[in-house]
Design an enzyme around this catalytic site. Structure first.
Site, PDB file in Angstrom:
ATOM      1  N   ASP A  82       1.150  -1.124   0.277  1.00  0.00           N
ATOM      2  CA  ASP A  82       0.139   0.321  -0.397  1.00  0.00           C
ATOM      3  C   ASP A  82       1.015   0.944  -0.244  1.00  0.00           C
ATOM      4  OD1 ASP A  82      -1.767  -1.413   0.286  1.00  0.00           O
ATOM      5  OD2 ASP A  82      -2.621  -1.183   2.573  1.00  0.00           O
TER       6      ASP A  82
HETATM    7  N1  URA Z   1      -1.177  -6.033   4.048  1.00  0.00           N
HETATM    8  C1  URA Z   1      -1.904  -4.553   3.888  1.00  0.00           C
HETATM    9  O1  URA Z   1      -3.031  -4.162   4.279  1.00  0.00           O
HETATM   10  N2  URA Z   1      -0.923  -3.288   3.701  1.00  0.00           N
HETATM   11  C2  URA Z   1      -0.235  -3.729   2.692  1.00  0.00           C
HETATM   12  O2  URA Z   1       0.895  -3.413   2.280  1.00  0.00           O
HETATM   13  C3  URA Z   1       0.285  -5.080   2.525  1.00  0.00           C
HETATM   14  C4  URA Z   1      -0.246  -6.588   3.078  1.00  0.00           C
END
Ligand code: URA
Length: 224
Positions: A82
């Site tokens: 993310d």
């Molecule tokens: N899980 C998440 O919620 N975000 C990420 O970036 C990776 C795994």
């Protein structure tokens, strides 16, 4: 450059654009030897605020963090973190390796360091192990190792082997917690180099590549 006679391979001037460059060849442009490896693998400590994408018209992407030749050699991020997640991101030109690391058929464990806004308990650990129901699926069994728990803030290591959208954040949310910070520490046998500050990158070492390829069951394809 080939038309101008500037490119040579193993000391011979290349005349044809479809000239095959064999493994271990020495490639020079205007008498200067260049690094002509076709397969590259990079470990990036992705910083917060950067998109896991190759290009974006408005926002900075992980490829924008890399200088040439890494930004132009066809390296693609393996999976997605993310925008507000930091930590280990592998970029590779080897599509087969990327595919295997991401395939749900293979169990590639990823470890995250998560900080959440409330206490964590053994019930949370059990829930992670049994598979947490999310809005659209039940998460596969995961592991939660509580580092510290307090009424206002806790930290934990989380191991998952799925990579669904916002997976770790949604798993905590289903347990009534909001993730305030998330960092990926490892992917399979590959650990984030603690010397890499956010935004730093380096190529994978021979040893790391061996472990990574062995974990996916493919023959290492070095074309260098
Ligand atoms: N899980 C998440 O919620 N975000 C990420 O970036 C990776 C795994």
């Amino acid at each position: 450059m080939i038309q101008q006679g500037l490119v040579s391979v193993n000391g011979y001037t290349v005349r044809s654009v479809d000239h095959h460059v064999g493994k271990g060849s020495s490639v020079s442009i205007a008498q200067e030897q260049i690094d002509a490896r076709l397969i590259r693998h990079i470990m990036l400590n992705k910083p917060i605020g950067v998109l896991t994408a190759a290009v974006d018209r408005k926002q900075k992407t992980v490829l924008d963090l890399l200088p040439k030749p890494f930004s132009t050699c066809g390296c693609m991020p393996v999976g997605r973190l993310d925008k507000d997640t930091e930590g280990l991101l592998i970029l590779t030109t080897d599509g087969e390796l990327a595919h295997r690391l991401l395939s749900p058929k293979r169990t590639v464990w990823k470890c995250y360091l998560a900080v959440v806004d409330g206490p964590l308990s053994s019930e949370d650990q059990e829930a992670f192990e049994s598979g947490i129901p999310l809005s659209d699926m039940v998460a596969l069994p995961a592991r939660l190792e509580i580092i510290e728990s307090s009424p206002v803030c806790s930290s934990a290591h989380v191991w998952v082997h799925e990579g669904k959208f916002h997976q770790v954040r949604r798993m905590f949310s289903a347990r009534g917690r909001t993730v305030t910070s998330l960092k990926r520490l490892s992917v399979g046998p590959l650990k984030l180099d603690p010397d890499l500050k956010p935004g730093d990158y380096r190529e994978l070492t021979e040893q790391e590549l061996r472990l990574l390829y062995a974990s996916t069951g493919i023959e290492e394809s070095h074309d260098e």
